[in-house]
Motif scaffolding. Structure first.
Motif, PDB file in Angstrom:
ATOM      1  N   UNK A  88       0.898  -1.198   0.264  1.00 52.02           N
ATOM      2  CA  UNK A  88       0.033   0.090  -0.195  1.00 52.02           C
ATOM      3  C   UNK A  88       1.031   1.343  -0.062  1.00 52.02           C
ATOM      4  N   UNK A 101      -3.546   4.010  -1.048  1.00 49.45           N
ATOM      5  CA  UNK A 101      -3.744   3.536  -2.296  1.00 49.45           C
ATOM      6  C   UNK A 101      -4.606   2.600  -2.452  1.00 49.45           C
TER       7      UNK A 101
ATOM      8  N   UNK B  35      -9.606   3.242  10.481  1.00 45.43           N
ATOM      9  CA  UNK B  35      -9.905   3.096   9.091  1.00 45.43           C
ATOM     10  C   UNK B  35     -10.791   1.755   8.869  1.00 45.43           C
ATOM     11  N   UNK B  37     -11.433  -0.859   6.027  1.00 42.80           N
ATOM     12  CA  UNK B  37     -10.689  -1.692   4.789  1.00 42.80           C
ATOM     13  C   UNK B  37     -11.377  -2.769   4.331  1.00 42.80           C
ATOM     14  N   UNK B  41      -9.351  -3.588  -1.059  1.00 38.30           N
ATOM     15  CA  UNK B  41      -8.836  -2.177  -1.244  1.00 38.30           C
ATOM     16  C   UNK B  41      -8.070  -1.648  -0.117  1.00 38.30           C
ATOM     17  N   UNK B  42      -7.606  -0.447  -0.376  1.00 34.14           N
ATOM     18  CA  UNK B  42      -6.674   0.230   0.683  1.00 34.14           C
ATOM     19  C   UNK B  42      -7.523   0.872   1.862  1.00 34.14           C
ATOM     20  N   UNK B  43      -7.075   0.792   3.006  1.00 28.83           N
ATOM     21  CA  UNK B  43      -8.014   1.561   4.105  1.00 28.83           C
ATOM     22  C   UNK B  43      -8.357   2.919   3.762  1.00 28.83           C
ATOM     23  N   UNK B  48     -10.071  10.779  12.713  1.00 30.32           N
ATOM     24  CA  UNK B  48      -8.796  10.950  13.431  1.00 30.32           C
ATOM     25  C   UNK B  48      -8.891  11.874  14.540  1.00 30.32           C
ATOM     26  N   UNK B  59     -15.234  11.610   6.283  1.00 33.48           N
ATOM     27  CA  UNK B  59     -15.629  10.426   5.667  1.00 33.48           C
ATOM     28  C   UNK B  59     -16.365   9.436   6.595  1.00 33.48           C
ATOM     29  N   UNK B  91      -9.573  -0.961  11.176  1.00 31.48           N
ATOM     30  CA  UNK B  91      -8.251  -0.734  11.596  1.00 31.48           C
ATOM     31  C   UNK B  91      -8.074   0.375  12.695  1.00 31.48           C
ATOM     32  N   UNK B 105      -0.151   0.336  13.142  1.00 29.67           N
ATOM     33  CA  UNK B 105      -1.624  -0.188  13.039  1.00 29.67           C
ATOM     34  C   UNK B 105      -1.800  -1.400  13.935  1.00 29.67           C
ATOM     35  N   UNK B 106      -3.172  -1.515  14.713  1.00 28.21           N
ATOM     36  CA  UNK B 106      -3.516  -2.654  15.244  1.00 28.21           C
ATOM     37  C   UNK B 106      -3.891  -3.963  14.126  1.00 28.21           C
TER      38      UNK B 106
END
Lengths: 110, 114
Positions: A88, A101, B35, B37, B41-43, B48, B59, B91, B105-106
């Motif tokens: 990523x 991405x 996040x 995911x 796909x990406x996260x 935040x 979002x 995530x 990241x967890x």
């Protein structure tokens, strides 16, 4: 909406082969990171690049940030089965927000 | 140093039910991220926090998702009611500050909505 497109989406290669994955955008970013994610785990940071044209090496991995800071590439030399995972890219938008991405899923076959 | 902890690791619920996820960031990390995911796909950043204040939730589907970070440490993310399209890995990540440093990241919580 800022988008980071990664290519290829999937890649299956034999152990020992070389490969390059790409991360492209129409936007300029202040910095860009590459992560690797293995199944059942969160992404792990590999590298951060901040200067246009910058090249960083991490053992068999070479990362490059485009001159215009809109794109980046990751090159793996002599891939190993342990390189298998989801790669990523993530770009810093503004001062604090990360955009990830679409990911490249790499499978290295023994 | 202990990493980011998340629980549960897996959750299966029916649509219209509620669910909550918990995250304990790395000690001393001021910034916490949630996040989503979706498979393949990406996260995607949902929200935040900087300490216990929200920096970005643009979002986050606020009609059904909510998150809080009491006392600037642990955080919970809630979905009520869940929809089929909420099936994803959630995530949690933390970083020392919000200025573009490394995110840790967890392992994530895999949610399946049936």
């Amino acid at each position: 909406t800022q988008l980071l497109e990664q290519s290829p989406q999937f890649l299956s290669i034999q152990e020992g082969e070389n490969l390059t994955v790409y991360c492209n955008s129409s936007s300029v970013f202040s910095s860009l990171q590459w992560y690797r994610q293995e199944p059942g785990e969160g992404p792990v940071l590999l590298v951060t690049v901040v200067t246009g044209g910058e090249v960083k090496k991490l053992k068999r991995l070479t990362f490059q940030f485009g001159d215009a800071r809109k794109d980046s590439s990751l090159h793996i030399t002599a891939a190993q089965t342990g390189d298998t995972g989801l790669y990523l890219c993530a770009a810093l938008s503004g001062t604090y927000k990360y955009i990830f991405g679409t990911g490249t899923r790499l499978k290295v076959l023994a | 140093e202990a990493g980011v902890a998340q629980s549960p690791r897996y959750k299966i619920i029916e649509k219209r039910q509620s669910v909550a996820f918990w995250c304990n960031p790395i000690s001393g990390h001021a910034t916490l991220y949630w996040y989503q995911q979706i498979l393949g796909q990406g996260p995607k950043l949902l929200i935040q926090f900087q300490n216990n204040g929200v920096v970005d939730d643009s979002q986050l589907p606020k009609d059904r998702f909510s998150a809080e970070r009491l006392k600037g440490v642990d955080s919970t993310l809630k979905i009520q009611p869940a929809k089929l399209e909420d099936s994803a890995v959630y995530l949690c990540a933390s970083s020392l500050d919000r200025q573009g440093g490394e995110q840790y990241f967890g392992p994530g919580t895999r949610l399946t909505v049936t």
